[in-house]
Design a protein around this motif. Sequence first.
Motif, PDB file in Angstrom:
ATOM      1  N   TYR B   3     -35.140  10.746 -59.693  1.00 20.37           N
ATOM      2  CA  TYR B   3     -36.789  11.893 -60.340  1.00 20.37           C
ATOM      3  C   TYR B   3     -37.975  11.175 -59.325  1.00 20.37           C
ATOM      4  O   TYR B   3     -38.208  10.445 -59.222  1.00 20.37           O
ATOM      5  N   LEU B  26     -39.352  20.146 -62.030  1.00 26.02           N
ATOM      6  CA  LEU B  26     -39.631  19.715 -63.483  1.00 26.02           C
ATOM      7  C   LEU B  26     -41.475  20.329 -63.577  1.00 26.02           C
ATOM      8  O   LEU B  26     -42.514  19.510 -63.917  1.00 26.02           O
ATOM      9  N   GLY B  29     -40.079  21.470 -68.398  1.00 30.02           N
ATOM     10  CA  GLY B  29     -38.885  21.132 -68.768  1.00 30.02           C
ATOM     11  C   GLY B  29     -38.042  21.595 -69.947  1.00 30.02           C
ATOM     12  O   GLY B  29     -36.515  21.189 -70.334  1.00 30.02           O
ATOM     13  N   THR B  30     -38.539  22.467 -70.974  1.00 32.63           N
ATOM     14  CA  THR B  30     -37.773  22.923 -71.680  1.00 32.63           C
ATOM     15  C   THR B  30     -36.775  23.884 -71.502  1.00 32.63           C
ATOM     16  O   THR B  30     -35.861  24.570 -71.745  1.00 32.63           O
ATOM     17  N   LEU B  33     -34.064  20.573 -68.969  1.00 30.52           N
ATOM     18  CA  LEU B  33     -32.998  19.897 -69.514  1.00 30.52           C
ATOM     19  C   LEU B  33     -32.503  20.929 -70.821  1.00 30.52           C
ATOM     20  O   LEU B  33     -30.932  19.985 -70.969  1.00 30.52           O
ATOM     21  N   ASP B  48     -41.274  15.978 -60.143  1.00 35.39           N
ATOM     22  CA  ASP B  48     -41.598  16.224 -61.334  1.00 35.39           C
ATOM     23  C   ASP B  48     -43.203  17.089 -60.518  1.00 35.39           C
ATOM     24  O   ASP B  48     -43.458  15.810 -60.213  1.00 35.39           O
ATOM     25  N   LYS B  50     -46.052  17.468 -62.245  1.00 43.33           N
ATOM     26  CA  LYS B  50     -47.209  17.542 -63.043  1.00 43.33           C
ATOM     27  C   LYS B  50     -48.321  16.486 -63.043  1.00 43.33           C
ATOM     28  O   LYS B  50     -49.666  16.566 -63.473  1.00 43.33           O
ATOM     29  N   SER B  72     -49.261  23.570 -70.000  1.00 45.01           N
ATOM     30  CA  SER B  72     -48.540  24.079 -71.053  1.00 45.01           C
ATOM     31  C   SER B  72     -49.037  25.549 -71.905  1.00 45.01           C
ATOM     32  O   SER B  72     -50.348  25.885 -72.158  1.00 45.01           O
ATOM     33  N   ALA B  74     -49.378  25.744 -74.847  1.00 46.05           N
ATOM     34  CA  ALA B  74     -50.363  25.632 -76.037  1.00 46.05           C
ATOM     35  C   ALA B  74     -51.627  24.996 -75.478  1.00 46.05           C
ATOM     36  O   ALA B  74     -52.475  25.376 -76.054  1.00 46.05           O
ATOM     37  N   GLN B  75     -51.496  24.653 -74.203  1.00 43.26           N
ATOM     38  CA  GLN B  75     -53.176  25.001 -74.009  1.00 43.26           C
ATOM     39  C   GLN B  75     -53.594  26.022 -72.895  1.00 43.26           C
ATOM     40  O   GLN B  75     -54.743  26.187 -73.422  1.00 43.26           O
ATOM     41  N   GLN B 100     -43.232  22.448 -81.054  1.00 39.84           N
ATOM     42  CA  GLN B 100     -42.482  21.676 -79.500  1.00 39.84           C
ATOM     43  C   GLN B 100     -42.085  22.512 -78.560  1.00 39.84           C
ATOM     44  O   GLN B 100     -42.822  21.642 -77.443  1.00 39.84           O
ATOM     45  N   VAL B 101     -41.734  23.404 -78.268  1.00 40.52           N
ATOM     46  CA  VAL B 101     -42.026  23.942 -77.171  1.00 40.52           C
ATOM     47  C   VAL B 101     -42.595  24.140 -76.377  1.00 40.52           C
ATOM     48  O   VAL B 101     -42.979  24.460 -75.097  1.00 40.52           O
ATOM     49  N   ARG B 104     -44.415  22.349 -74.000  1.00 41.64           N
ATOM     50  CA  ARG B 104     -44.064  21.323 -72.893  1.00 41.64           C
ATOM     51  C   ARG B 104     -43.825  22.556 -71.960  1.00 41.64           C
ATOM     52  O   ARG B 104     -44.395  22.632 -70.564  1.00 41.64           O
TER      53      ARG B 104
END
Lengths: 746, 287, 158
Positions: B3, B26, B29-30, B33, B48, B50, B72, B74-75, B100-101, B104
């Motif tokens: 990682y 990554l 990651g939805t 993972l 990653d 981010k 994300s 959501a953002q 939740q998803v 991310r």
Amino acid sequence: MAFDSHEKRVFKQVGTRPPRPDGVDKVTGRAQYGADVTAPGMLTARILRSPHAHARIVSIDTSEAEAMAGVKGVVTGRDFALPEDAGLADIAVNVMARDKALYDGHAVAAVAAVSPAIAKAALKAIKVQYEVLPHVTDVDAAMQPGAPVVLEGRALESVPAGMSVNVTHASEFGHGDLAAGFAKADRIVERSFKTAATHQGYIEPHACLASVTVDGKADLWCCTQGQFMVRTVCAALMGMEASQLRVTASEIGGGFGGKTTVFIEPVALVLARKTGRPVKITMTRDEVFRATGPTVSTSIDVKIGMTKDGRITAGEARLRYSGGAFPCGTVDMGAMAAFAAYDLEAVRTQGWNALTNRPKEAAYRAPGAPQAIYAVESVVDELCQILKLDPLDVRIRNAAKKGTKSSYGPVFDDIGLLATLEAAKAHPHYKAPLKPGQARGVSCGFWFNFGGNTCVSLNVNTDGTVGVTEGNPDIGGSRASISLMAAEELGIPYDKVRTIVADTASLGYNDVTDGSRVTFSVGLATIAAARDAKTKMCARAAKIWGIDEEAVEWKDGAAWPAGPNAGQFPPMSLAEIAAVSFQTGGPIAGHHEVNADGAGVSFGVHLCDLEVDPETGKTTILRYSVFQDAGKAVHPDYVEGQMQGGAVQGIGWALNEEYIYGRDGRMQNPGFLDYRVPVASDLPMIEAVILEIPNPGHPYGVRGVGETPIVPPLAAISNGVSRAVGVRMQELPLSPPRVLKAIKAA
Amino acid sequence: MRYEKPQTVADAARLLTAEKGITRVLGGGTDVLVQLKAGMVEPDLIVDIKALPGIRAIVAEAGGFRIGAAVSNAQLGEDAAVRAMWPGVVEAAGLIGSTQVQGRATMAGNLCNASPAGDAVPALVAAGAVARVAGPGAARDVPVEAIPAGPGKTTLKRGEFITSILLPARPAKSGDAYLRFIPRTEMDIAVASAAVSLTLNDHGVITAARVALGAVAPTVRLVDDAAAAIIGTKLHDDALAALAAACSAACAPIDDKRGTIEFRTEVAGVLAKRAARIAYTRAGGQA
Amino acid sequence: MSSISVSTTVNGDPVDFVCTPDESLLDALRNRMGLTGAKEGCGTGDCGACSVTLNGRLVCSCLVLAAEAEGAEIATVEGMAGPEGLHPLQRAFIDHAALQCGVCTPGILVAAKALLERNPDPSDEEVRYWLAGNLCRCTGYDKIVRAVQAAAAEMRSA
């Protein structure tokens, strides 16, 4: 135990809604579920599963896996005893395949290793040589001559000669002259239906932790609906004595019938014995879907005759169920339940079970009944449509009642069907106007309810509190209802009682938490144990007072001198008697052991308003009401909870849930993404209307309530959709592609 | 498996290029993972992204917006300016998975997962969005419809990854919308989907349009015939019928656990009609 | 696979742990930190039983790598009750019988708390859509929605 009919009882605590005793643990994350338990030195085990629907296992080479660093043990079917009892032997073969893999996901080997990653890697190192065999997953196909044979020689004597080798069970119920009945009908409708297999869908996957010492003493922690059942089955598969295996039930994250058998527990025990280390197994969600109990899948024909004014003259049903790759008697339940809501002069049901290459059926809330009643209620609804009759009026007209000879034989005692039908008819929901494009579906539902083996101890502590020890995992608030009944009977506050679920070494045998039996049977035994303790406390008071035991009575939480001695002494409370118990004969406890009968059948009626998008076939549930006879609702919150939760499981079954198989016989949707249980935004509030028609077989009149509510939604929704789209729907689930196709074909 | 969380785009590209085995980028990651859990992929390296500069930023650019690859959904949904200009894109991204998803998942990830059913992708295609691709060489800009190559496959080369997606500026009187069909109200993968972006003149006549369909072919389809069916119209019933017919004609779906060929073909047209009406209203047209 | 050392903050407390690169945050919480309140119902982000917040965002901890927790702030159900007692949501769930088996309850409480922090006065529909990723198989959601609304009302009046 009979209903306490000597008085019109006014309950002081039963019927109230106190906080559940395990509530704080469950809202803070402290409650320990199956996967939350660990042990020092614990190994993790993983299970290798068949990728084939049906295959002969030619060979299994575990040598490479066994040689891997960190691998401590590998087992296959050879490591398990095969009990003589056919039912136990089927469980053993389902736990670990022997000569054949019988369905996609059937366990073939297991590995215990020092880490989950090593266990997972070791699975890949096991070489299984399969000879793939023809498979069958459809019940009707399995009953055809020449169908692939799942197992041979498993037909019961009741199965007539000449049927497919896959047919294992046949049953028939009913009475009266069918031909004469149909001759009296003004209209006869005959339809065929199919229902997909569904899964209980508990959120907690199966998990267990096993420990076996070199001298053969074993401990097992697991999430189960019945720790005593686990002990019985595992002891048989391990060749152990029951006393040497102690099973402790963890908190259980849902079961609905699906945790009334074992899957991984014997595997963990065998690996623990082989490795000498504690072994933990936690199923993945994929494993839960592929290898634990779904319901039967079914194919059902129903024929009903009705007069113009709505009297059913005869009813007939032929039910073909498949309980997967092992013999399954669930079809008997369907054949018995199909017409239970009706008072009929002529009725006959016939049922057959056929083997298919699907996972072994496990109970799911009223097993076998939802499918049969869906088919019958669909035809009743169609007759109502054709004859332009009100669907509730027709059901009221034909309702089974006290004295009715049921379609499956027994004569009903006090039952609540008419009361629920009339409550539904009087409810504002039934009178509410529907907008264009909307429709209302109606269905009755029924379940037998069970009692069964039950053992309860009730200990009176010296500080005036009480401990109740029972043996059934608390699956939906039962510790609260049992504490309420103990408190009611003893006349002490609810919060003075603590009810715990005991392990198998601490209490006598209890049947699994099934058949909606816990509040009924454990409640009954708790009341009897409390009465036993009260008798003893009265005797202690009599001793203190120097009067006859018979001259003391218990009321309002205290022993009172009665008869000639009335008023002679001040009453002694439970706490006062308990405080001096060491001076009056020692600790005080009540016990009761019973194989309870008199569970009392249960009926419900559901109303569902819905609309269907004519361009996509998608159904939206707009309003939903449940009417059900609970006998006496001990904790009404959790009675409503059963009614609401059961209804929503039924809604899922009706609309979207199904086992989907590919041509290769493998399950296509083993996850919550594509096995679509209802989510919060799919649903309206579920109005729960409790009716209380006392059950004559319980001292407080309690009936089981947990299973009946899953029965009516299948037909209530299908009837609503059929009315909305103008086509009689005959297959579940009512998935949008299926509904749109029906709309287009009309 | 390793990682790594590089601090620069160049380092990320170097890591991805140098790794001989399987790599995964990554973001949220939805998808990654889930693939790990299912054993569908066993990467040797996970990078990653981010921590890369600007990767979690939404920046106004050339009259439109540049959305960082690790923003994300959501953002994105909380950004009022983007929502005002490209409501269909924001809604499409907002439909992916649960709350939740949403916390991310990213649009860039949705694009690179290359599922024909990804919700953000048809809306991005209809919007004419452009992905900025970093890699061993110079950064390049690629129209989003050129990224997916087939289910689970992209046209990105070894060591390449998306750093941002540009939602372009748009003329006045424009609107977009995205609709998908799922059996439940949430938590499902689209069985069929349609995105429409259009621009009107002062008389309410459609002067430009892009129509994209999801889950009806191996990749998201940009359907020129469907756009042509509504350009020059005020989206009356015959135009809508032509739109639906063009969409259905463009479908080449499969039968699977989520839907049938027949159903997807039919419903894609229905969704396109409904999305077009919403987009038209958003553009200020009087339906 | 070489292990990774992670320093993070869980429920306000500093925590250091070691994990493998492919380990999920859920596994690290449960197996490395002993916080078993978050549950694995599916491992694929479909059930929400593993819900936690990561830097204030509601996430499924099964869809986060443990290594990503470096420097982050994580909140789990174990951190909801304070010294003054249960969180209003926790009390409301008990008072309204919003749990039966209780295995989905930790995830739903974490998710509902995140909702009320953003929207103190949600409609029933907003509650239902926000919680759509939290499967409950026991209750049919009715009493859950009522409990969230009761807690919201209490928190608004506090």
